[in-house]
Design a protein around this motif. Structure first.
Motif, short mmCIF file in Angstrom:
data_model
loop_
_atom_site.label_atom_id
_atom_site.label_comp_id
_atom_site.label_asym_id
_atom_site.label_seq_id
_atom_site.Cartn_x
_atom_site.Cartn_y
_atom_site.Cartn_z
N LEU A 120 0.83 -1.21 0.00
CA LEU A 120 0.00 0.00 0.00
C LEU A 120 0.86 1.26 0.00
N PHE A 121 1.96 1.22 0.77
CA PHE A 121 2.82 2.39 0.96
C PHE A 121 4.28 2.01 0.70
N PRO A 122 4.69 1.90 -0.56
CA PRO A 122 6.06 1.48 -0.88
C PRO A 122 7.13 2.38 -0.26
N ASN A 123 6.79 3.66 -0.04
CA ASN A 123 7.77 4.59 0.56
C ASN A 123 8.26 4.10 1.91
N LEU A 124 7.39 3.43 2.65
CA LEU A 124 7.76 3.00 4.00
C LEU A 124 8.84 1.92 3.97
N ARG A 125 8.78 1.05 3.00
CA ARG A 125 9.81 0.01 2.88
C ARG A 125 11.18 0.66 2.65
N GLU A 126 11.18 1.72 1.82
CA GLU A 126 12.43 2.39 1.49
C GLU A 126 12.98 3.18 2.68
N ARG A 127 12.10 3.58 3.61
CA ARG A 127 12.51 4.43 4.73
C ARG A 127 12.51 3.67 6.05
N LEU A 128 12.61 2.37 6.01
CA LEU A 128 12.38 1.53 7.17
C LEU A 128 13.26 1.89 8.37
#
Length: 234
Positions: A120-128
């Motif tokens: 749903l929120f790919p940005n979160l994976r990148e900013r983990l």
């Protein structure tokens, strides 16, 4: 209408001696997305906080799946399957994205898996591993919503999820709400932006001065546009 998941009846709430809600009455059917529309100070956020038991001085009836919650503390209300995403988002600055995401306890089976939240929120994976304070406003909003999706809550209360966000992020939040509805979540949404609300909601309630003053289905939005402009002052 489908079976009511939430029924609010004659709800009154106070902050100190200030009487904010005056007999609020509405309901939400299971699987619906319903919005509370109104100007600043109309009582929308206080209604959400009252449902969650965060407002200490309240009376009336708030029934969730047939269980009266008006006398319950907020932690017991949450464990019934309600989750609140506040306008201020509540991201912990000292924790990274993963720690923020994992912080709330699971209250019931059926919460979204971490990988689904990342879909749903790919940005979160990148900013983990990024600290909460290092995220943009849009990323903080994604994290705040993602965090409650883990818990297994069935009713999501989202307070101004698009406030101050770039149009591309607003579109992403809208797509997420539509996906959650399709997956069976029930959502109460506080919004100033009725044009956004119209893209996701089944029904709308309008609040003024602590009262519900109108209700209409999303399909009737165009026919009520003049009234809505008057209510919202737009």
């Amino acid at each position: 209408m489908a079976e009511a998941m939430l029924e609010v009846d004659d709800l009154h709430a106070w902050y100190g001696e200030s009487h904010i809600l005056h007999g609020v009455k509405f309901n939400i059917a299971k699987g619906e997305v319903v919005t509370l529309l109104g100007r600043n100070g109309a009582g929308k956020t206080t209604t959400m906080k009252s449902i969650m038991g965060i407002v200490g001085n309240r009376k009336g009836s708030i029934a969730f799946e047939g269980t009266e919650t008006i006398g319950l503390p907020s932690h017991k209300i949450a464990r019934l399957g309600l989750a609140f995403c506040p306008e201020e988002r509540g991201i912990f600055a000292s924790l990274d994205v993963k720690e923020n995401l994992m912080l709330p306890p699971q209250v019931a089976p059926g919460g979204l898996a971490i990988d689904t939240i990342f879909e749903l929120f790919p940005n979160l994976r990148e900013r983990l591993s990024s600290q909460g304070t290092k995220l943009s406003g849009g990323e903080q909003q994604m994290l705040a919503i993602g965090r409650i999706l883990r818990t297994g809550a069935k009713l999501l209360l989202l307070d101004e999820p698009t406030e101050g966000l770039a149009p591309v992020i607003v579109q992403q939040i809208g797509a997420t709400i539509r996906r959650l509805k399709k997956d069976g979540f029930t959502i109460l949404l506080v919004e100033q932006n009725f044009r956004f609300a119209a893209t996701v909601a089944d029904r709308h309630y309008v609040m003024e001065h602590g009262h519900i003053v109108d209700e209409f289905a999303n399909r009737d939005l165009d026919a009520n546009m003049d009234k809505l402009h008057e209510y919202l002052g737009v």
